[in-house]
Motif scaffolding. Sequence first.
Motif, mmCIF file in Angstrom:
data_model
loop_
_atom_site.group_PDB
_atom_site.id
_atom_site.type_symbol
_atom_site.label_atom_id
_atom_site.label_comp_id
_atom_site.label_asym_id
_atom_site.label_seq_id
_atom_site.Cartn_x
_atom_site.Cartn_y
_atom_site.Cartn_z
ATOM 1 N N LEU A 1 -9.184 -11.362 68.394
ATOM 2 C CA LEU A 1 -8.255 -12.067 69.280
ATOM 3 C C LEU A 1 -6.901 -12.275 68.613
ATOM 4 O O LEU A 1 -5.852 -12.199 69.265
ATOM 5 N N GLY B 1 -4.487 -9.336 69.076
ATOM 6 C CA GLY B 1 -3.809 -9.335 70.374
ATOM 7 C C GLY B 1 -2.816 -10.476 70.499
ATOM 8 O O GLY B 1 -1.725 -10.315 71.066
ATOM 9 N N MET B 2 -3.173 -11.644 69.949
ATOM 10 C CA MET B 2 -2.311 -12.816 70.084
ATOM 11 C C MET B 2 -1.007 -12.655 69.324
ATOM 12 O O MET B 2 0.048 -13.119 69.775
ATOM 13 N N ILE C 1 1.452 -10.898 71.446
ATOM 14 C CA ILE C 1 1.949 -11.790 72.495
ATOM 15 C C ILE C 1 3.016 -12.720 71.924
ATOM 16 O O ILE C 1 4.079 -12.934 72.541
ATOM 17 N N ASP D 1 -0.748 -17.076 75.053
ATOM 18 C CA ASP D 1 -1.892 -16.823 75.931
ATOM 19 C C ASP D 1 -2.942 -17.908 75.704
ATOM 20 O O ASP D 1 -3.585 -17.951 74.659
ATOM 21 N N ALA E 1 -7.357 -16.773 76.510
ATOM 22 C CA ALA E 1 -8.154 -15.800 75.758
ATOM 23 C C ALA E 1 -9.613 -16.220 75.645
ATOM 24 O O ALA E 1 -10.521 -15.395 75.800
ATOM 25 N N GLY F 1 -6.008 -8.636 82.079
ATOM 26 C CA GLY F 1 -4.713 -8.653 81.411
ATOM 27 C C GLY F 1 -3.595 -8.168 82.321
ATOM 28 O O GLY F 1 -2.487 -8.713 82.292
ATOM 29 N N THR G 1 -1.231 -18.282 81.960
ATOM 30 C CA THR G 1 -2.473 -18.251 81.175
ATOM 31 C C THR G 1 -3.209 -19.588 81.217
ATOM 32 O O THR G 1 -4.430 -19.623 81.040
ATOM 33 N N PHE H 1 -0.016 -7.883 77.602
ATOM 34 C CA PHE H 1 -1.050 -8.705 78.239
ATOM 35 C C PHE H 1 -2.268 -7.862 78.607
ATOM 36 O O PHE H 1 -3.410 -8.344 78.519
ATOM 37 N N ASN I 1 -3.215 -5.310 76.855
ATOM 38 C CA ASN I 1 -3.851 -5.147 75.546
ATOM 39 C C ASN I 1 -4.633 -6.401 75.160
ATOM 40 O O ASN I 1 -5.748 -6.312 74.632
ATOM 41 N N MET I 2 -4.070 -7.566 75.418
ATOM 42 C CA MET I 2 -4.760 -8.816 75.100
ATOM 43 C C MET I 2 -6.057 -8.922 75.877
ATOM 44 O O MET I 2 -7.082 -9.380 75.350
ATOM 45 N N GLU J 1 -9.007 -19.439 71.936
ATOM 46 C CA GLU J 1 -7.576 -19.149 72.030
ATOM 47 C C GLU J 1 -6.778 -19.994 71.043
ATOM 48 O O GLU J 1 -5.781 -19.527 70.478
#
Length: 417
Positions: free
Chosen positions: A75, A78-79, A82, A89, A92, A129, A147, A312, A314-315, A342
């Motif tokens: 996570l 991905g974060m 962002i 986000d 998550a 996403g 989110t 997003f 991708n997240m 998250e």
Amino acid sequence: MSSTEVSATAETVQDGSPPAKTTASRRFTINPRESGIYVAFALIVAFFSIVTHGDLLQPQNISNIIVQNSYILILAIGMILIIIAGHIDLSAGSVVAVTGAICAVLTVNHHLPWPIAVLATLVAGALIGAWQGYWVAYFGIPAFIVTLAGMLVFRALTLTVLGNQGIGPFPDQIRTLSNGFVDGYLGNIGLGSLGGADLLTLLVGVGVVAAIAVTQWRVRTARLGYGQAVDPMPVFLLKIAVAALVVLAVVVQLARFKNLPWVLVLLAALVLGYSLVTNRAVFGRRLYAVGGNLQAATLSGVKVKSVTFWIFVNMGVLAALAGVIFAGRLNQAGPTAGNSFELDAIAAAFIGGAAVQGGVGKVVGAITGGLIMAVINNGMSLIGAPSERVMLVKGLVLLAAVAYDVWTKRRSGASAR
């Protein structure tokens, strides 16, 4: 820029070739914003190694730290993208829960083959996403609001999909991905007083060290070619030696316990891939441009909406992957899965050097931040600290990391003036 660097640059511009030699190569520079996180990580590991009487660095415990925190590290990758883009986000954890539930329903209730079920789960994560990315990128609603709504909506969908009850068990292949280890194809070798160790794992460690050395040497050579400042050769070699020592120490401990966890192999592939995307690919340059100066990026022709939309997406995919791994680790998809994930991922990104305003951050830094949180959790668990004390320490570490980022930024700004 120093006078040395200016003269070197001018020399390059005039004759079209890099200068043969500059005094920049004899300078030793340290970026406190980039190096501070690694120093802090080393100090935290050393502290908990002492207070746990070495239990923190035992082979099985190192393996447990990696396996138990793999989904947070996924996570965090991905974060960090962002946050680099200047967004956040909050959904998550809920996406982890709902995608884990989807995978459970497909594999357990409908008996789909596990590869098809996992692929369908990743597609579901991409659609989630895309849904959130549309509202942020093309409709203009702040990511915080979108989110936050997603956190509630996808938690509700989790309860609906599961019928407010857990579903399991998962197929053995998914459980192996979450908890299993690579087979020892080459057998074990002796390490003297350390005992036996998996040969394949040791060879992988040597390969990683070689790759680090070659990559850093190429970076150094390229910078010298353009007359940029680099560390003196003794300092450069010392940094490579320290990195090699750390990697080999961890690999030897993993090889002594069993061998490489599958989630570590997956994480290594993700870190390598996303590091290349952010550092070498056009999309990575556009991502940093969007987070660094949105107006300038727009005027430069960067498709800001497209970049925002795809980070997003991708997240969502990475959250789905984390959902599969977490559910496989527990061997069950539950309604409360992913709670506060998250927050841990956001903390990992900021502790790892991401800037609150966006435009700054590295994938490796986010992984390091996640490992700091993991070591704190594990170390305080080993000494029997209550959960409220663990949360207190994690909160203070997060505050200190952001304060350090703000302080270094102010300091660099003051020195520039």
